[in-house]
Design an enzyme around this catalytic site. Structure first.
Site, PDB file in Angstrom:
ATOM      1  N   ASP A 151     -14.535   1.004 -30.676  1.00 22.23           N
ATOM      2  CA  ASP A 151     -15.507   0.931 -29.684  1.00 22.23           C
ATOM      3  C   ASP A 151     -14.936   0.688 -28.213  1.00 22.23           C
ATOM      4  OD1 ASP A 151     -17.980   0.875 -31.138  1.00 22.23           O
ATOM      5  OD2 ASP A 151     -17.441  -1.097 -31.855  1.00 22.23           O
ATOM      6  N   HIS A 153     -11.558  -7.368 -35.107  1.00 21.55           N
ATOM      7  CA  HIS A 153     -11.972  -6.346 -36.479  1.00 21.55           C
ATOM      8  C   HIS A 153     -11.924  -7.410 -37.613  1.00 21.55           C
ATOM      9  CE1 HIS A 153     -13.407  -3.543 -39.119  1.00 21.55           C
ATOM     10  NE2 HIS A 153     -13.998  -2.643 -38.049  1.00 21.55           N
TER      11      HIS A 153
END
Ligand code: CMC
Length: 431
Positions: free
Chosen positions: A366, A308
């Site tokens: 996700d 991320h």
């Protein structure tokens, strides 16, 4: 830290300027560089905004090193456990949690707006049946401005509020219709006695001939997915909404642009990519091979659902969803789901592997959301659509904050590296 500053010296001219350092409520302080171009004749460059705050905001805070996410100051895990999506919408949009009366009124207003203009539903028929539902979302959400132009004065706070209600209320109806259209089933109209999330799931799964029933465990998991995706400060799609909206375009157009930005696999499309990747890996025994590929700088393969831009620790949203994944699979009697086992093994190996540990690559939101949605019966091409349903409240809140703050049009500059000025040569004289 009031009064702190950064001294900048231009080595070419010897000219110095002092730039103010501003400290927010939390997070690293920022240097205000607004005077650099005026005083030194210099622009700054930071492709991908790795070191640049694009705005001031009071909505969401992330501490990527500690793995913290707060909406209006409230930790995401507390909201996911104790709140519900509509209450979170109120919190994000209004800044405070509602009391009971305020919540009921908010719920009533959102519920009143769940239907869409019948001609908007007709417009779905202009799309190919095999269109990706995100393609339909980009078009239909933008088309809302053709139907609700009675409230498009962006400088009128009441108009902005009506657009907020309309977007939050209608986006599930549009999302469900994009799915129904793609599978050739009739649109299901909203049923306002249901909660926001149950209503959405019903519009997605009900067929006219059958009764709709769904376990509260699955509805809760979907509600949590909505809460966890509701806002995430200045991510790519939110920044897109702000930039598009800064031209004073209407909110439906700005949010349609945001949906486009969300679609990509490096952003909202990652949950679809995670499931594709898990299916491609196929078996726990193939995990080491894929980990090896993910680490190979000459192989474009990346572990989807890992890493991320901001979190350099476990994404707090992934922690909630890992538990939700257990709950949903238990409820459905799929505790031994091969996909879930594969995901757990991938996480175990990756989080012990030197490459991932060193680069601080942890599972992101996700990683588990696709498995949950798949277990609920949602097809892969709807995952990003569901992300866009949840993120709509974040987009409209961030847009509203920007417009009410009177921000100027977003207009970045560039470092030009193209050809210098040259004269036009007619075609017969070109080599
Ligand atoms: N698998 C393997 N290596 C990775 C991964 C990954 N998933 N993510 C980053 N790296 C490596 C990357 O190759 C680079 O290595 P090096 O320093 O040797 O060049 C290093 O880690 C830093 O990566 P980066 O691309 O510079 O990091 P970024 O902050 O620009 O990208 C990211 C963040 C999310 C785009 C990236 O981690 C990625 O592509 N992840 C997979 C896609 C994904 O899961 N996206 C969903 C993000 S969360 C949902 C959302 O908020 O929208």
């Amino acid at each position: 830290m009031a009064g702190d500053s950064l001294l900048v010296k231009d080595s070419r001219t010897g000219k110095e300027i002092t730039l103010p350092i501003i400290q927010g409520t939390d997070g690293p302080p920022v240097v205000d560089i607004a005077q650099i171009s005026k005083q030194l004749g210099l622009f700054t460059i930071d492709p991908g905004f790795r070191s640049t705050a694009s705005c001031q905001s009071k909505i969401t805070f992330i501490d990527g090193d500690k793995g913290v996410l707060l909406y209006r100051g409230y930790p995401i895990d507390q909201l996911a456990e104790k709140s519900n999506f509509l209450e979170v919408c109120y919190l994000l949009a209004r800044g405070e949690l509602p009391n009971r009366e305020q919540f009921l009124e908010y719920e009533r207003i959102v519920t009143d707006h769940t239907m869409v203009h019948e001609q908007l539903l007709n417009s779905f028929k202009g799309y190919r049946r095999d269109a990706h539902p995100m393609a339909i979302m980009v078009g239909v959400v933008g088309a809302l401005s053709a139907f609700y132009h009675d409230s498009l004065d962006i400088h009128n706070p009441r108009h902005r509020e009506i657009s907020e209600f309309r977007l939050i209320a209608k986006i599930p109806t549009i999302a469900a219709a994009s799915y129904k259209y793609s599978i050739g089933q009739p649109f299901i109209y909203p049923k306002n006695e249901l909660s926001y999330t149950e209503n959405f799931l019903r519009m997605l799964f009900k067929v006219p001939t059958e009764k709709f029933e769904m376990s509260p465990v699955l509805i809760k998991a979907m509600d949590q997915i909505f809460i966890l995706h509701a806002d995430h400060e200045q991510n790519a799609s939110t920044s897109t909404v702000r930039l598009a909206g800064s031209s004073q375009a209407n909110p439906f157009a700005a949010i349609s642009a945001g949906i486009g930005a969300l679609w990509g696999p490096a952003h909202g499309g990652a949950n679809e990519a995670v499931l594709k990747m898990l299916n491609e890996i196929g078996d726990v025994s193939h995990v080491p091979e894929y980990i090896k590929r993910a680490k190979d700088p000459n192989d474009p393969f990346r572990l989807m659902g890992f890493g991320h831009r901001v979190y350099k620790n476990y994404d707090p949203r992934a922690t909630v969803l890992k538990q939700a994944c257990h709950d949903v699979l238990n409820e459905l009697g799929q505790q031994n789901s091969p996909l879930f086992k594969l995901a757990l093994e991938l996480e175990r190996i990756a989080t012990e592997d030197e490459y991932f540990v060193e680069k601080k690559l942890y599972p992101n939101v996700d990683f588990y959301s696709g498995i949950i949605q798949s277990a609920i019966g949602i097809p892969e091409n709807m995952f990003t659509v569901i992300f866009s349903v949840a993120r709509t409240v974040g987009w409209i809140t961030q847009w509203s904050e920007m417009i009410s703050g009177g921000e100027a049009i977003g207009r970045p500059r560039q470092l030009y590296t193209g050809a210098p000025r040259r004269d036009y040569v007619s075609i017969e004289n070109r080599s």
